[in-house]
Design a protein around this motif. Sequence first.
Motif, PDB file in Angstrom:
ATOM      1  N   GLN A   1       0.541  -1.409  -0.130  1.00 17.02           N
ATOM      2  CA  GLN A   1      -0.228   0.305   0.088  1.00 17.02           C
ATOM      3  C   GLN A   1       0.782   1.381   0.470  1.00 17.02           C
ATOM      4  O   GLN A   1       0.565   2.505  -0.342  1.00 17.02           O
ATOM      5  N   GLN A   2       1.872   1.156   0.601  1.00 18.02           N
ATOM      6  CA  GLN A   2       2.889   2.499   0.644  1.00 18.02           C
ATOM      7  C   GLN A   2       3.400   2.569  -0.679  1.00 18.02           C
ATOM      8  O   GLN A   2       3.406   3.638  -1.015  1.00 18.02           O
ATOM      9  N   GLU A   3       3.840   1.699  -1.642  1.00 21.22           N
ATOM     10  CA  GLU A   3       4.185   1.253  -2.744  1.00 21.22           C
ATOM     11  C   GLU A   3       3.125   2.176  -3.531  1.00 21.22           C
ATOM     12  O   GLU A   3       3.560   3.060  -4.583  1.00 21.22           O
ATOM     13  N   ARG A   4       1.676   2.042  -3.400  1.00 22.69           N
ATOM     14  CA  ARG A   4       0.640   2.692  -4.444  1.00 22.69           C
ATOM     15  C   ARG A   4       0.865   4.465  -4.220  1.00 22.69           C
ATOM     16  O   ARG A   4       0.695   5.148  -4.872  1.00 22.69           O
ATOM     17  N   VAL A   5       0.850   3.787  -2.635  1.00 21.43           N
ATOM     18  CA  VAL A   5       0.330   5.705  -2.276  1.00 21.43           C
ATOM     19  C   VAL A   5       1.736   5.854  -2.838  1.00 21.43           C
ATOM     20  O   VAL A   5       1.568   7.826  -2.999  1.00 21.43           O
ATOM     21  N   ARG A   6       2.931   6.038  -2.804  1.00 22.17           N
ATOM     22  CA  ARG A   6       4.427   7.275  -3.213  1.00 22.17           C
ATOM     23  C   ARG A   6       4.074   7.069  -5.145  1.00 22.17           C
ATOM     24  O   ARG A   6       4.083   7.992  -4.917  1.00 22.17           O
TER      25      ARG A   6
END
Length: 641
Positions: free
Chosen positions: A346-351
């Motif tokens: 999820q962090q990768e999607r947000v970044r």
Amino acid sequence: MDAGDEQHWRATTAPITANNEVSLRGLPERLVAEVLYGLQARLQAGFHTSQTLLRHLLNRARELELSTLTAVKPEEFARGCRGFYDNLITFIHRVGKTPENERAKDVWDGAVFGHAGRLHFTDIHQPWLREAVKELAFTTLPQRRGRAMATVQDIVRAFAMLSESLRLQREDRGEDLRALGRHDITAFLNRLAYLHGTEALSTHKWVVTCRCLRGNLAQMRSLGLTRSGRPLYGLPEDFALLADDIPDELEESEAGKDLPLEVMRQLCEHLPRLADLSRNGPEHQAATELLIDTGRRPQEMCRLPLECLVQDSDGQHELIYNNDKANRKGRRLPISQSTAGVITRQQERVRAAFPHTPAAELVLLPTCLANSHGRKTIGSGWLSQCHREWVGTLPELLASTRVEVDGQLVTRNLPFDKSKIFLYAYRHAYCQRHADAAVPPDVLRDLMDHRRLETTQAYYRVTSQHRREAVDRVTTMQFDRHGNRIWRQAQILLDAEYARRAIGEVQVPYGLCTEPSNVAAGGHDCPVRFRCVGCGHFRTDVSYLPDLEAYLADLLRNRERLAAFTSADDWAKTETMPSDEEITRVRRLVQRVRADLDGLTDEDRAQIREAIAVVRRSRTVALGMPRIRQPLPDVRPDRTL
């Protein structure tokens, strides 16, 4: 065209569009100021405003010859413009608002008090009671965190029910507070009982309403609202609820909100469908998966920052979150590698979605509405609504249920009530999973981030019926010391087993002992020094299989170690060496139990394992022997990370 007609034509005719400009020429100064302020407020809140919407709004304002946007109803605008108009009006109405002037209204805007939502006092009919509840709400709001407006609105609803009772059951409709007394409280309680009897009021709501009114009426008095010049001046002392007025709540009001393990697994299988329900589907799926894995409150999950994952000194992952309900910041929760993988993805999607916003300002679960910089989170209400829609689209979820067929209790897979599947139920299920795995209560309290152990215990209490059902299941797979299945008439066996657990047996390391002197001594007077597999008073069942396996491994390990040990006399080694007969007996017993367990259907095997978890939960053997803790059940066996 005379001058007057020309002036009217100039004021009401839409200007020609040029250079992608939106013209404000010819509009009244007040309306121009309102539009500019509203656009600025929308921009600060993260909303995007299209030229088309703004142009349509201004052209319609010219047609209606408006001097201010507040002088018209939303219905005067085209359907596509109404949401935009409502949003502008909301910001415009907040200009100059303060908590002091807002408190005089019957509908409060929560933004003035730093909260989302509105408070409605319109259902309280008596002016004196309405003003008193406003005073209470004004004092209470700063003390609330999280869903403050919803919590205070629940208090207002309780007083609205009291107000409705006074209006219906008194000739003066409850307007004269000096004429009130205990008889009015009694009439109100009778009305609640009537509503409960007609199923218009649930037992839980009945109890909560009485508790709320009792506490808050006392709070009003402590705030001085009965003094001269205050709203409750002259209210009789006996207009109050007593402790005996609160009905008894169902014993298991909290326990039972957890979801059965088989239902949790079925829900997890359908999680990918959640991502297709809305533009925020991936965030909703990630949030739901994290709620299942971590047992946090929905509000805590929705407010996670992007950088919420850390590693401790041992390299294990921890979730950093804020317990807003208890005002405890920076809490740490140990999580598994699989859960950490959900957060990392999820962090990768947000970044990737917000590459120009600093990571420290991003949130883990950003909303897709008015959030061009990724700083606004999805709301728990929106998440809950999407979750309900997702559950409604799922096929029937089956759960094993004990039902009576021809006078016998049997287990059937029956449809599970979907109304019991809500976000907070995952917190109860998380607690129940760990309780089933025999996690100590004080550790479980820390995992749930409760201050009091009593609060945690309310999440995983096991009813006697639940325990009896588990006993019923495991006692159908009982064995004697030779590994022979104990066959008796089922109902006689189960009734005797249930009574024996109370008075006629004692737990020993690998099963149960019915030898009278040992039972009387609480398991500390074994004539054969705990050589249970060689005693006719010993019996075991499938719930002791992990202990038997550990015992067999321990016997084999000790035999090899003693055989290689050369610094002891022969008699000492002979006394200590596990006998081949004992090893053979234990191995045969383990194989027999395994064979019977493997011979079950998948459905029966799953039910037996669930019953084993319940039976082992409170099992204690105080003999100084090693204990085997029940492994934590995995609701996502398909995950590898």
